[in-house]
Design a protein around this motif. Structure first.
Motif, mmCIF file in Angstrom:
data_model
loop_
_atom_site.group_PDB
_atom_site.id
_atom_site.type_symbol
_atom_site.label_atom_id
_atom_site.label_comp_id
_atom_site.label_asym_id
_atom_site.label_seq_id
_atom_site.Cartn_x
_atom_site.Cartn_y
_atom_site.Cartn_z
ATOM 1 N N ILE A 164 0.861 -1.185 0.000
ATOM 2 C CA ILE A 164 0.000 0.000 0.000
ATOM 3 C C ILE A 164 0.895 1.232 0.000
ATOM 4 N N PHE A 165 0.748 2.050 -1.026
ATOM 5 C CA PHE A 165 1.423 3.340 -1.074
ATOM 6 C C PHE A 165 0.478 4.386 -0.488
ATOM 7 N N VAL A 166 0.917 5.134 0.512
ATOM 8 C CA VAL A 166 0.065 6.172 1.091
ATOM 9 C C VAL A 166 0.446 7.528 0.504
ATOM 10 N N PHE A 167 -0.562 8.218 -0.031
ATOM 11 C CA PHE A 167 -0.353 9.524 -0.660
ATOM 12 C C PHE A 167 -1.387 10.534 -0.177
ATOM 13 N N THR A 168 -1.786 10.433 1.079
ATOM 14 C CA THR A 168 -2.702 11.418 1.638
ATOM 15 C C THR A 168 -1.938 12.708 1.931
ATOM 16 N N LYS A 169 -2.658 13.744 2.282
ATOM 17 C CA LYS A 169 -2.023 14.883 2.923
ATOM 18 C C LYS A 169 -1.611 14.451 4.325
ATOM 19 N N SER A 170 -0.618 15.124 4.887
ATOM 20 C CA SER A 170 -0.105 14.728 6.202
ATOM 21 C C SER A 170 -1.215 14.638 7.248
ATOM 22 N N MET A 171 -2.111 15.625 7.256
ATOM 23 C CA MET A 171 -3.150 15.645 8.277
ATOM 24 C C MET A 171 -4.217 14.584 8.035
ATOM 25 N N GLY A 172 -4.194 13.939 6.863
ATOM 26 C CA GLY A 172 -5.167 12.905 6.564
ATOM 27 C C GLY A 172 -4.649 11.497 6.750
ATOM 28 N N LEU A 173 -3.375 11.358 7.171
ATOM 29 C CA LEU A 173 -2.777 10.024 7.291
ATOM 30 C C LEU A 173 -3.481 9.172 8.338
ATOM 31 N N LYS A 174 -3.743 9.719 9.502
ATOM 32 C CA LYS A 174 -4.389 8.961 10.585
ATOM 33 C C LYS A 174 -5.751 8.440 10.140
ATOM 34 N N SER A 175 -6.543 9.313 9.537
ATOM 35 C CA SER A 175 -7.877 8.914 9.076
ATOM 36 C C SER A 175 -7.798 7.837 8.006
ATOM 37 N N LEU A 186 -4.137 26.039 -1.122
ATOM 38 C CA LEU A 186 -4.795 27.294 -0.742
ATOM 39 C C LEU A 186 -5.689 27.815 -1.864
ATOM 40 N N ASN A 187 -5.240 27.686 -3.104
ATOM 41 C CA ASN A 187 -6.042 28.149 -4.241
ATOM 42 C C ASN A 187 -7.336 27.368 -4.383
ATOM 43 N N ASN A 188 -7.352 26.162 -3.825
ATOM 44 C CA ASN A 188 -8.551 25.334 -3.878
ATOM 45 C C ASN A 188 -9.241 25.240 -2.514
ATOM 46 N N ASN A 189 -8.918 26.206 -1.650
ATOM 47 C CA ASN A 189 -9.539 26.290 -0.314
ATOM 48 C C ASN A 189 -9.380 25.011 0.505
ATOM 49 N N ARG A 190 -8.196 24.430 0.430
ATOM 50 C CA ARG A 190 -7.879 23.250 1.230
ATOM 51 C C ARG A 190 -6.817 23.617 2.262
ATOM 52 N N PRO A 191 -6.850 22.999 3.446
ATOM 53 C CA PRO A 191 -5.810 23.275 4.449
ATOM 54 C C PRO A 191 -4.452 22.797 3.963
ATOM 55 N N THR A 192 -3.401 23.438 4.425
ATOM 56 C CA THR A 192 -2.044 23.099 4.006
ATOM 57 C C THR A 192 -1.385 22.140 4.993
ATOM 58 N N GLU A 193 -0.184 21.679 4.623
ATOM 59 C CA GLU A 193 0.594 20.774 5.471
ATOM 60 C C GLU A 193 1.656 21.518 6.284
ATOM 61 N N LEU A 226 -9.113 32.950 4.283
ATOM 62 C CA LEU A 226 -9.896 32.218 3.280
ATOM 63 C C LEU A 226 -11.003 31.381 3.886
ATOM 64 N N GLY A 227 -11.070 31.354 5.226
ATOM 65 C CA GLY A 227 -12.114 30.588 5.886
ATOM 66 C C GLY A 227 -11.836 29.094 5.939
ATOM 67 N N ILE A 228 -10.551 28.727 5.850
ATOM 68 C CA ILE A 228 -10.175 27.306 5.863
ATOM 69 C C ILE A 228 -9.895 26.881 7.293
ATOM 70 N N THR A 229 -10.579 25.824 7.732
ATOM 71 C CA THR A 229 -10.376 25.299 9.084
ATOM 72 C C THR A 229 -9.210 24.347 9.072
ATOM 73 N N THR A 230 -8.272 24.529 9.990
ATOM 74 C CA THR A 230 -7.096 23.661 10.056
ATOM 75 C C THR A 230 -7.018 22.997 11.420
#
Length: 313
Positions: free
Chosen positions: A72-83, A262-269, A305-309
């Motif tokens: 299994i190759f994991v390619f999530t964002k860092s904050m999504g790894l646990k989930s 950020l341009n797509n209103n997603r939280p950053t790593e 931008l109203g992005i919850t982190t």
């Protein structure tokens, strides 16, 4: 070999595409409904270094895949790894290998909660990618993909995956010091990604500024200090600056993933890069003012931008 790509965004799709072309049985895993629908009905449309292709690929949500995977190759964002790890526990067998190529720092601690350390392979990639539309991605670069087993007794299994990457055109390399590679890649993202995001510019534009040497040096010094104290990794600051400039020349006018987020209103790593260095510095009784300021600026942009982190480990 049965392979799952856990997190099939731009990089995940690029790796999945190449691995399938190389002969592996690949299933893409993702939670983006329109992305899944498009690939299921029309295949993955991908541009690799400017050459366009369309490839039929299996894709589903993580809970829909029922059989155990070999790799299994994991390619999530860092904050999504646990989930993600929670959602794929059912496809992890006693011999399943997890290959982690995520940006950022501290992921081994998260992975060890879900899988035996002997089955964890850590590494980095300098391939770049982006999503143009659901089911449409681009993938650029020439490698390498450096990996190393977390348990020294599992080197043979890691070499098999290196061979698979090489056969798939992904330029796999076995690393004898993957911690160094991970820290140097963190420097790439802690400078290129962070600066491009703050300055709203691509890599070529940022590296053409008259202050680039000063900006790189101040950030890398803080990364190097924590790397030495925390993992006994030695990063030569001037050598790392030269490496970053060489990489920037190759990548050119690319907007890195953090800028895309950020341009797509997603939280950053950012918390797993400069934020991790700032936090680790405090625990070590040190200071990292540049990394702290960068982290604060990125979070300020997210707030505007109203992005919850939320930092999840």
């Amino acid at each position: 070999m049965k392979i799952a790509i856990a997190g099939s965004g731009a990089l995940g799709c690029g790796f999945g595409y190449h691995l399938q072309k190389g002969g592996a049985d690949v299933t893409l895993l993702d939670n983006w409904e329109q992305h899944i629908k498009t690939i299921s009905e029309k295949g993955l449309t991908i541009s690799v270094n400017g050459s366009k292709d369309n490839q039929e690929m299996d894709i589903c949500r993580p809970h829909e895949l029922k059989e155990k995977m070999d790799v299994i190759f994991v390619f999530t964002k860092s904050m999504g790894l646990k989930s993600m790890m929670e959602s794929i526990e059912h496809i992890i067998g006693p011999d399943t290998k997890i290959v982690c190529l995520l940006n950022g720092l501290g992921h081994l601690k998260t992975l060890e909660k879900y899988i035996n350390r002997k089955n964890i392979i850590m590494g980095t990639t300098v391939w770049t990618a982006g999503i143009d539309a659901p089911g449409h991605t681009h993938f650029n670069g020439q490698g390498p993909v450096e990996i190393q087993n977390s348990d020294p007794s599992e080197k043979e299994a890691t070499i098999e995956i290196v061979d698979l990457l090489q056969k798939s055109g992904l330029n796999g390399e076995y690393s004898e010091n993957v911690n160094f590679t991970i820290w140097r890649k963190a420097c790439v993202n802690g400078t290129m990604n962070a600066l491009c995001t703050i300055l709203d510019a691509n890599i070529e534009e940022v590296f053409a500024t008259p202050t680039i040497d000063s900006m790189l040096r101040n950030i890398i010094k803080e990364f190097a200090t924590v790397a030495k104290h925390q993992d006994n990794v030695t990063l030569n600051v001037e050598e790392t600056i030269s490496y970053l400039k060489s990489l920037a020349d190759k990548v050119g006018a690319h907007y890195p993933s953090m800028h895309q987020d950020l341009n797509n209103n997603r939280p950053t790593e950012i918390d797993f890069l400069n934020g991790e260095v700032a936090e680790a510095s405090k625990k070590l009784g040190l200071e990292a003012p540049y990394c702290q300021q960068i982290t604060d600026l990125i979070h300020a942009k997210e707030a505007i931008l109203g992005i919850t982190t939320t930092k999840v480990k």
